[in-house]
Enzyme design. Structure first.
Site, mmCIF file in Angstrom:
data_model
loop_
_atom_site.group_PDB
_atom_site.id
_atom_site.type_symbol
_atom_site.label_atom_id
_atom_site.label_comp_id
_atom_site.label_asym_id
_atom_site.label_seq_id
_atom_site.Cartn_x
_atom_site.Cartn_y
_atom_site.Cartn_z
ATOM 1 C CB CYS A 224 8.906 -19.493 7.140
ATOM 2 S SG CYS A 224 9.505 -18.159 8.177
ATOM 3 C CE LYS A 265 2.778 -19.979 1.136
ATOM 4 N NZ LYS A 265 2.484 -19.019 2.190
ATOM 5 N N GLY A 335 1.380 -15.374 -4.142
ATOM 6 C CA GLY A 335 2.339 -14.356 -4.570
ATOM 7 C C GLY A 335 1.715 -13.301 -5.450
ATOM 8 N NE ARG A 359 3.300 -9.369 0.630
ATOM 9 C CZ ARG A 359 4.405 -9.196 -0.086
ATOM 10 N NH1 ARG A 359 5.287 -8.287 0.282
ATOM 11 N NH2 ARG A 359 4.634 -9.930 -1.153
HETATM 12 C C1 LIG Z 1 3.736 -10.458 7.417
HETATM 13 C C2 LIG Z 1 3.755 -11.795 6.740
HETATM 14 C C3 LIG Z 1 3.613 -12.937 7.498
HETATM 15 C C4 LIG Z 1 3.563 -14.183 6.873
HETATM 16 N N1 LIG Z 1 3.373 -15.303 7.629
HETATM 17 C C5 LIG Z 1 3.188 -16.504 7.016
HETATM 18 C C6 LIG Z 1 2.880 -17.661 7.762
HETATM 19 O O1 LIG Z 1 2.842 -17.653 8.996
HETATM 20 N N2 LIG Z 1 2.638 -18.805 7.085
HETATM 21 C C7 LIG Z 1 2.696 -18.860 5.701
HETATM 22 O O2 LIG Z 1 2.441 -19.910 5.105
HETATM 23 N N3 LIG Z 1 3.011 -17.786 4.987
HETATM 24 C C8 LIG Z 1 3.251 -16.619 5.597
HETATM 25 N N4 LIG Z 1 3.535 -15.513 4.843
HETATM 26 C C9 LIG Z 1 3.587 -15.637 3.371
HETATM 27 C C10 LIG Z 1 2.228 -15.357 2.734
HETATM 28 O O3 LIG Z 1 1.274 -16.316 3.091
HETATM 29 C C11 LIG Z 1 2.339 -15.328 1.186
HETATM 30 O O4 LIG Z 1 2.779 -16.580 0.736
HETATM 31 C C12 LIG Z 1 3.297 -14.250 0.704
HETATM 32 O O5 LIG Z 1 3.075 -13.035 1.369
HETATM 33 C C13 LIG Z 1 3.145 -14.047 -0.805
HETATM 34 O O6 LIG Z 1 1.885 -13.549 -1.141
HETATM 35 P P1 LIG Z 1 1.623 -11.994 -1.460
HETATM 36 O O7 LIG Z 1 2.768 -11.527 -2.348
HETATM 37 O O8 LIG Z 1 0.283 -11.997 -2.183
HETATM 38 O O9 LIG Z 1 1.603 -11.291 -0.163
HETATM 39 C C14 LIG Z 1 3.661 -14.283 5.452
HETATM 40 C C15 LIG Z 1 3.845 -13.119 4.716
HETATM 41 C C16 LIG Z 1 3.911 -11.885 5.332
HETATM 42 C C17 LIG Z 1 4.107 -10.651 4.498
#
Ligand SMILES: Cc1cc2nc3c(=O)[nH]c(=O)nc-3n(C[C@H](O)[C@H](O)[C@H](O)COP(=O)(O)O)c2cc1C
Length: 458
Positions: A224, A265, A335, A359
């Protein structure tokens, strides 16, 4: 405060030169041939029964509550992670329970049998608190049995109340675990380990011995990007302080019963300096040595937050090096998974065992159905308007159930469902109009009105 920042990047491709030539259908076919219909390496399912396909729903603060998870599962998602819960909020009890600063804790109540297998994710700054938080999550059976909120605490309502044992005490006073607040981190107090009986122990009340759903694993959040609190690291900021990260990993692994998997993570680095890249290796190597079942690597840096492309090219190098050291290592990638094709492209390009969908699945549970389609040799189709309507109704109903104990639960649900509606609208041919309609939703009745107006009659 949450794991989100407002500057998230719009959908775009990862940095992965050559990946555009990969045919997702061919990859899915190969995986199904190699591993059976689900296409997942059987070692993963042997660690987490039910995790049978090479993708899962990521933790998404403010989104991935039990309602979203169940919708994903009904579309073929084999495994989900809760949003990150702060150790302190887990331990504080009382109001702290209901109001974790990473979202409402009741969002993360496992949704029963259907919400399995489920990883509970925790994040924090102190090894002993993280360990105690992890143990508390495992004692989730009590919470699933609706007794959790009745847990007894010390007089102050805080986990470190000096006047007595506080956390993990069930109604009736049975103490399941305690933290000795005088024991300084990083060691996990032996009292914690000693006082957490296994679920078959006669001192565990019958409500816990029953096979009530619980977390299948504990996931440690070292990803995070939200800033430090009171100069203390947490989440991705541990990548700048590897010794502290390792102390947390050790404390949690020691405290959690061996039969429950621990995973992590982590971002690929804090930033792009060589020193920070080295910290990644120090932490991840230590995690695998300690017995962490797998790491999910988000291929952006912490400094990047959610902006700009993720680096699948670097993720590929990470996977190569991790497997060079030990070919049996299981690794997931995160990602820039925006479509079903991205799931299989990432697997092929980087060599990960599976992709974490984040997302790309908000308002799009069909990505999981489409992934199952590809694995079964079918063409993935977009959702019809009738399918969309069904899911929109179902999701609202589940969200109402998840929020049932709240004051003004319908208004709260209506408001939180807006952000889903806006994303669901992307599948509608009149996206902008439908999006505007969802923005005004305050109640189930409003929601239904939007469905009637734009998604055909029930
Ligand atoms: C709104 C939001 C909330 C997120 N909350 C968490 C979370 O609580 N725990 C976590 O491991 N990753 C969290 N992430 C990260 C996502 O799990 C992921 O690793 C990140 O969005 C990259 O993937 P993407 O580019 O396909 O979205 C969050 C991402 C977003 C955008």
């Amino acid at each position: 405060m949450s794991c989100t920042t407002n500057n998230a990047t719009p959908p775009g491709p990862a940095v992965a030169p050559g990946a555009e030539g990969i045919d997702p259908a061919r990859v899915a076919e190969r995986l199904a041939l190699e591993h059976g219909p689900g296409g997942m390496d059987p070692r993963v399912a042997s660690i987490t029964p039910g995790f049978d396909a090479p993708f899962f729903q990521a933790g998404l603060a403010g989104y991935s509550d039990a309602a979203m998870r169940i919708i994903a599962r009904r579309h073929g998602c084999p495994y989900c992670v809760t949003e990150a819960l702060l150790d302190r909020a887990l331990l504080a009890g009382g109001r702290g329970f209901a109001k974790a600063d990473l979202g409402e804790l009741h969002d993360n109540v496992p949704g029963g049998e259907e919400d399995q297998p489920l990883a509970g994710q925790i994040m924090g700054s102190d090894p002993a608190e993280m360990a105690a938080g992890a143990v508390k999550m495992i004692e989730q059976a009590a919470r699933a049995a609706k007794d959790y909120r009745l847990l007894a605490y010390g007089p102050s309502g805080h986990w470190d109340d000096p006047e007595g044992p506080q956390h993990l005490r069930l109604p009736g006073g049975v103490q399941l675990g305690r933290v000795d607040p005088s024991t300084a981190p990083p060691s996990v107090p032996s009292s914690l380990r000693a006082s957490v009986p296994s679920s078959s122990s006669p001192s565990v009340p019958s409500c816990l011995r029953a096979s009530v759903p619980s977390f299948s694993s504990i996931d440690i959040n070292l990803a995070c990007p939200v800033k430090k609190i009171s100069r203390k690291a947490r989440g991705g900021h541990w990548l700048a302080e590897p010794d502290g990260a390792i102390a947390i990993l050790e404390a949690v692994r020691d405290a959690v019963p061996p039969e429950i998997a621990c995973t992590l993570k982590i971002r690929r680095s804090f930033d792009d300096t060589p020193e920070m890249a080295e910290n990644f290796w120090t932490i991840v190597d230590a995690a695998y040595r300690m017995g962490y079942a797998w790491a999910t690597v988000h291929a952006r840096t912490v400094e990047q937050k959610y902006v700009g492309p993720s680096r699948w090219d670097l993720l590929r190098e990470i996977v190569l090096r991790l497997r060079r050291d030990d070919p049996s290592r299981i690794i997931f990638g995160s990602g820039d998974i925006w479509s079903v094709g991205d799931i299989f492209r990432m697997i092929e390009y980087t060599g990960v065992n599976g992709a974490s969908v984040a997302r790309g699945c908000i308002g799009n549970p069909w990505i999981f159905r489409q992934a199952r389609d590809l694995l079964a040799g079918r063409d993935p189709s977009p959702p019809t308007i009738a399918e969309q309507r069904r899911v929109l109704e179902e999701h609202f109903g589940l969200a109402l159930a998840v929020n049932a104990n709240m004051r003004k639960s319908e208004v709260f649900t209506g408001r939180t469902m807006r952000k889903f509606g806006i994303r669901f609208a992307e599948h509608h041919p009149r996206t902008d109009e439908v999006r505007r309609a969802f923005i005004g939703v305050d109640s189930l009745e409003d929601w239904r009105r939007v469905l009637e107006a734009h998604y055909g009659s029930a």
